[in-house]
Design an enzyme around this catalytic site. Structure first.
Site, short mmCIF file in Angstrom:
data_model
loop_
_atom_site.label_atom_id
_atom_site.label_comp_id
_atom_site.label_asym_id
_atom_site.label_seq_id
_atom_site.Cartn_x
_atom_site.Cartn_y
_atom_site.Cartn_z
N HIS A 33 0.84 -1.20 0.00
CA HIS A 33 0.00 0.00 0.00
C HIS A 33 0.87 1.25 0.00
O HIS A 33 2.08 1.18 0.23
CB HIS A 33 -0.97 0.00 1.19
CG HIS A 33 -0.32 -0.07 2.53
ND1 HIS A 33 0.15 -1.26 3.07
CD2 HIS A 33 -0.05 0.88 3.45
CE1 HIS A 33 0.66 -1.02 4.26
NE2 HIS A 33 0.57 0.27 4.52
N CYS A 68 5.47 9.67 9.62
CA CYS A 68 5.09 8.78 8.52
C CYS A 68 3.57 8.74 8.46
O CYS A 68 2.89 9.08 9.42
CB CYS A 68 5.61 7.37 8.75
SG CYS A 68 7.40 7.27 8.83
N HIS A 70 -0.10 7.69 5.65
CA HIS A 70 -0.68 7.15 4.42
C HIS A 70 -1.53 8.23 3.76
O HIS A 70 -2.33 8.87 4.44
CB HIS A 70 -1.58 5.95 4.74
CG HIS A 70 -0.90 4.87 5.52
ND1 HIS A 70 -0.85 4.87 6.90
CD2 HIS A 70 -0.24 3.77 5.12
CE1 HIS A 70 -0.19 3.79 7.30
NE2 HIS A 70 0.19 3.11 6.25
N GLU A 88 -0.10 15.05 13.89
CA GLU A 88 0.77 14.32 14.82
C GLU A 88 1.66 15.23 15.65
O GLU A 88 1.96 14.92 16.80
CB GLU A 88 1.65 13.32 14.05
CG GLU A 88 0.87 12.19 13.42
CD GLU A 88 1.76 11.08 12.89
OE1 GLU A 88 2.94 11.01 13.29
OE2 GLU A 88 1.26 10.29 12.07
N GLU A 115 4.84 -4.52 7.83
CA GLU A 115 4.66 -3.28 7.07
C GLU A 115 5.12 -3.59 5.66
O GLU A 115 6.16 -4.25 5.46
CB GLU A 115 5.50 -2.14 7.65
CG GLU A 115 4.82 -1.36 8.73
CD GLU A 115 3.69 -0.45 8.25
OE1 GLU A 115 3.20 -0.64 7.12
OE2 GLU A 115 3.30 0.44 9.02
N GLU A 117 5.17 -1.32 2.17
CA GLU A 117 4.78 -0.01 1.65
C GLU A 117 5.64 0.47 0.49
O GLU A 117 6.86 0.30 0.50
CB GLU A 117 4.86 1.03 2.78
CG GLU A 117 3.92 0.74 3.93
CD GLU A 117 3.99 1.76 5.05
OE1 GLU A 117 2.99 1.88 5.77
OE2 GLU A 117 5.02 2.43 5.20
#
Length: 193
Positions: A33, A68, A70, A88, A115, A117
């Site tokens: 992803h 980090c 998405h 964040e 993970e 990615e």
């Protein structure tokens, strides 16, 4: 953030193949992803490190690069970087620059959580102090880039697996993070071009 946030699923070439709820994506068979990593610097070239919240599913309490996340479906990566830094770390961003458009990684935690990615890397410049959101971040600290990079490369600093892979590629861009060359957006995964 809402509990129904979705991530963009991609094939090995970076083409979008669907979406999935973020809360359901990370497990022992995590599909590939889209994500991003960001390295936040001040005007003196100091790097902002963050310690992931202890209750996070992946790499809890682990020190890592600044932020980090998405991208949401149909969200440009720089927009996602800005959104997550505000959420964040309470940061207003002065600039966002693509550095490593093709970075990708797969890492497995001791408990089997994966993970997986396509994770372009960005440099961000800020001029204010971070205000960590305890839902995401346990602690932050500023560190000179060279000191951080040397400690990661020597193995002296315990850092997230993605940052451990990213740092040598960033070091190769030159000694001054504020003058690193900008990456080519044409090299980004097709899903975010």
């Amino acid at each position: 953030m809402t509990n129904d946030e979705h991530v963009v699923l991609v094939d090995g070439e970076g083409n979008p193949i669907g979406t999935a709820p973020k809360a359901e994506v990370h497990g022992t068979d995590t599909p590939l992803h889209l994500a991003f990593s960001s390295y936040v610097f001040d005007r003196e070239g100091r790097l902002l490190l963050s310690q992931r919240a202890g209750h996070k599913l992946t790499w809890p309490a682990q020190w890592t690069n600044s932020c980090c996340g998405h991208p949401l479906p149909d969200e440009a990566l720089p927009t996602a970087v800005i959104r997550r830094l505000r959420y964040e770390l309470g940061l207003a961003v002065e600039s966002v620059d693509l550095l490593l458009p093709r970075f990708a990684y797969r890492a497995v935690m001791d408990n089997g959580t994966v993970e997986n990615e396509l994770c372009p890397v960005y440099r961000v410049i800020v001029s204010e102090e971070a205000v960590p959101n305890p839902e995401e971040v346990d602690a932050v600290r500023w560190m000179p880039w060279k000191q951080f990079a040397d400690m990661v490369l020597s193995g002296e600093m315990d850092i997230s697996p993605w940052a451990r892979e990213q740092v040598p590629q960033l070091v190769a861009l030159g000694p001054d993070p504020l003058t690193w060359p900008v990456g080519d957006p044409a090299e980004l995964p097709a899903a975010v071009r």
